[in-house]
Design a protein around this motif. Structure first.
Motif, PDB file in Angstrom:
ATOM      1  N   MET A 142      -2.884   8.339 -11.692  1.00  0.00           N
ATOM      2  CA  MET A 142      -2.511   6.939 -11.797  1.00  0.00           C
ATOM      3  C   MET A 142      -2.087   6.586 -13.216  1.00  0.00           C
ATOM      4  O   MET A 142      -1.099   5.864 -13.416  1.00  0.00           O
TER       5      MET A 142
ATOM      6  N   ASP B 283       1.354   7.866 -13.492  1.00  0.00           N
ATOM      7  CA  ASP B 283       2.307   7.266 -12.570  1.00  0.00           C
ATOM      8  C   ASP B 283       2.691   5.838 -12.964  1.00  0.00           C
ATOM      9  O   ASP B 283       3.763   5.358 -12.599  1.00  0.00           O
ATOM     10  N   ILE B 284       1.839   5.165 -13.719  1.00  0.00           N
ATOM     11  CA  ILE B 284       2.107   3.783 -14.118  1.00  0.00           C
ATOM     12  C   ILE B 284       2.775   3.698 -15.492  1.00  0.00           C
ATOM     13  O   ILE B 284       3.094   2.616 -15.971  1.00  0.00           O
TER      14      ILE B 284
ATOM     15  N   VAL C  39       5.855   1.441 -16.094  1.00  0.00           N
ATOM     16  CA  VAL C  39       5.773   0.054 -15.653  1.00  0.00           C
ATOM     17  C   VAL C  39       5.552  -0.848 -16.868  1.00  0.00           C
ATOM     18  O   VAL C  39       4.621  -0.623 -17.650  1.00  0.00           O
TER      19      VAL C  39
ATOM     20  N   TRP D 163       1.589   2.155  -7.870  1.00  0.00           N
ATOM     21  CA  TRP D 163       1.285   3.313  -8.729  1.00  0.00           C
ATOM     22  C   TRP D 163       0.099   4.113  -8.251  1.00  0.00           C
ATOM     23  O   TRP D 163      -0.180   5.173  -8.790  1.00  0.00           O
TER      24      TRP D 163
ATOM     25  N   LYS E 170       4.463   8.448  -8.633  1.00  0.00           N
ATOM     26  CA  LYS E 170       5.129   8.129  -9.887  1.00  0.00           C
ATOM     27  C   LYS E 170       6.111   6.982  -9.684  1.00  0.00           C
ATOM     28  O   LYS E 170       7.001   7.049  -8.833  1.00  0.00           O
ATOM     29  N   VAL E 171       5.967   5.921 -10.487  1.00  0.00           N
ATOM     30  CA  VAL E 171       6.821   4.745 -10.349  1.00  0.00           C
ATOM     31  C   VAL E 171       8.032   4.877 -11.262  1.00  0.00           C
ATOM     32  O   VAL E 171       7.898   5.047 -12.480  1.00  0.00           O
TER      33      VAL E 171
ATOM     34  N   GLU F 198       9.584  -4.000  -5.013  1.00  0.00           N
ATOM     35  CA  GLU F 198       8.849  -2.749  -4.939  1.00  0.00           C
ATOM     36  C   GLU F 198       9.370  -1.958  -3.745  1.00  0.00           C
ATOM     37  O   GLU F 198       9.486  -2.493  -2.642  1.00  0.00           O
TER      38      GLU F 198
END
Length: 420
Positions: A82, A85-86, A89, A171, A175-176, A225
């Motif tokens: 996490m 992955d964030i 952002v 996330w 992966k964002v 999103e």
């Protein structure tokens, strides 16, 4: 509260809808720990959460993971993912508030020798830089462990065993990737090309909404999103994915009517949205952007035929399409001699309602009639007044000089004229 894909089959489009959602995380199961420990645990847990949030915001991986129980190997690995992955952002704020402790059951097997465990309800609050004037607020149910004088976060999934349907964040699913548009921010798990297309559609939607609704009361931007699968969409909504199989998009956010209304997100269903034509995708994002713009004027008192019909009116206003093209299911009913007897009820907008397409189409025609036979300004005035709690009959008499019964009769005639 969304429209099925078949609703716009003739025109190759689908409009999504408002879905009030308060995104949450997961909760606990088992027998609760002693309530008397909360007095000593609460300050330490809040301090842990504050430190944990600050580490995420400043991108300090080591400090962030130092607060995660190293013995909780699966959760520790999930938190590592996490954190990565964030990373892209654009967070302006991220914080946790401890709501209460010791009130949520834990598994009977929880805790090894020398380890104490407690559960807590936690409020997560975050804002996106440049897009959120108000935070998104979510509820999480976290499990904490205490060992050797140190508290750790150890789990957030004990509630799954209790059968709770809880929501996650994007996330938490992968992966964002972030794409910034002129008026939009797209966060997605799909490829960059698709996300750029979403941003372009959202960028075209915002000026259209501003021309219809105005610029006051909303930021003039939209956050989209885009999960990769229907199951991921269901997880974001804390809902059964099957209920949204044919739904192209959903707008999240509590019904507003107050300055504290939270930030909205437009969530896309990749399968249904991907089946739309370019025109259809534009209609969907314009519809959803309208919900973002009208949030503060929308309350639980606003009839859905007004809020959903208005969003469709904005989405189709500049399309040049005919009424039968936009409302094919209702047109088919009218051709068969079945004219609706009443304006669509709120229950008609449930995702599984049998006549959901006709509810949307009937609401659209009611809004279109007001704009055509009175004025767009009268339509927006009716919308704003309908959310104040004033009886709808009074609203219509005040702005249109018709009773609800007379308005309904006029709408039925209009439906026949436009679709017959």
């Amino acid at each position: 509260m969304t429209a099925p894909l078949t609703r716009r089959a003739a025109a190759g489009v689908l409009a999504g809808a408002l879905a009030p959602v308060l995104a949450g995380c997961t909760g606990g199961k088992g027998s609760a720990g002693p309530r008397e420990t909360a007095a000593t645990a609460d300050p330490a847990l809040q301090k842990l959460l504050t430190r944990h949030a600050a580490a995420l915001l400043r991108r300090d991986r080591q400090a962030f993971l130092a607060d995660v129980d190293p013995r909780a190997t699966r959760y520790h690995a999930a938190q590592q993912r996490m954190f990565d992955d964030i990373a892209d952002v654009p967070l302006a704020a991220w914080s946790y508030r401890l709501v209460r402790t010791g009130a949520f059951p834990l598994p009977a097997s929880a805790g090894a020798a020398g380890t104490a465990r407690t559960a807590a309800e936690v409020e997560l609050s975050y804002r996106l830089r440049g897009y959120d004037a108000k935070p998104v607020v979510a509820t999480a149910y976290l499990t904490f462990t205490h060992r050797a004088g140190h508290w750790y976060v150890a789990a957030d999934d004990d509630g799954n065993a209790a059968g709770k349907r809880t929501a996650v964040q994007l996330w938490d699913q992968g992966k964002v990737t972030v794409v910034r548009g002129t008026h939009s921010l797209v966060l997605g798990l799909a490829g960059t090309t698709a996300l750029r297309g979403h941003a372009a559609d959202a960028d075209r939607a915002v000026p259209r909404v501003q021309r219809a609704w105005g610029r006051a009361g909303w930021p003039g931007t939209v956050v989209v999103e885009a999960p990769k699968t229907l199951d991921q969409l269901g997880a974001l909504l804390a809902a059964d994915p099957g209920d949204y199989r044919d739904i192209a998009a959903v707008t999240t956010g509590e019904l507003g009517g107050r300055a504290a209304a939270p930030a909205d997100r437009v969530l896309l269903n990749p399968a249904a949205f991907g089946r739309l034509s370019a025109f259809g995708r534009q209609v969907v994002l314009t519809h959803e952007t309208t919900h973002v713009a009208t949030r503060l004027a929308t309350t639980s008192r606003t009839p859905l035929w007004i809020s959903e019909g208005f969003a469709d009116w904005v989405a189709y206003r500049e399309s040049g399409r005919s009424a039968p093209e936009i409302a094919p299911e209702l047109a088919q009913d009218v051709a068969a001699g079945h004219v609706p007897a009443a304006l669509p009820a709120n229950a008609d907008f449930r995702p599984t309602a049998p006549a959901l397409p006709q509810a949307y189409e009937g609401g659209w025609l009611a809004n279109r009639m007001i704009a055509d036979q009175w004025s767009p300004a009268a339509l927006t005035a009716v919308y704003r007044a309908a959310g104040t709690g004033t009886p709808l009959d009074t609203v219509l008499r005040s702005h249109l000089h018709l009773s609800l019964a007379a308005f309904t009769a006029r709408w039925r005639t209009y439906v026949q004229q436009e679709l017959g």
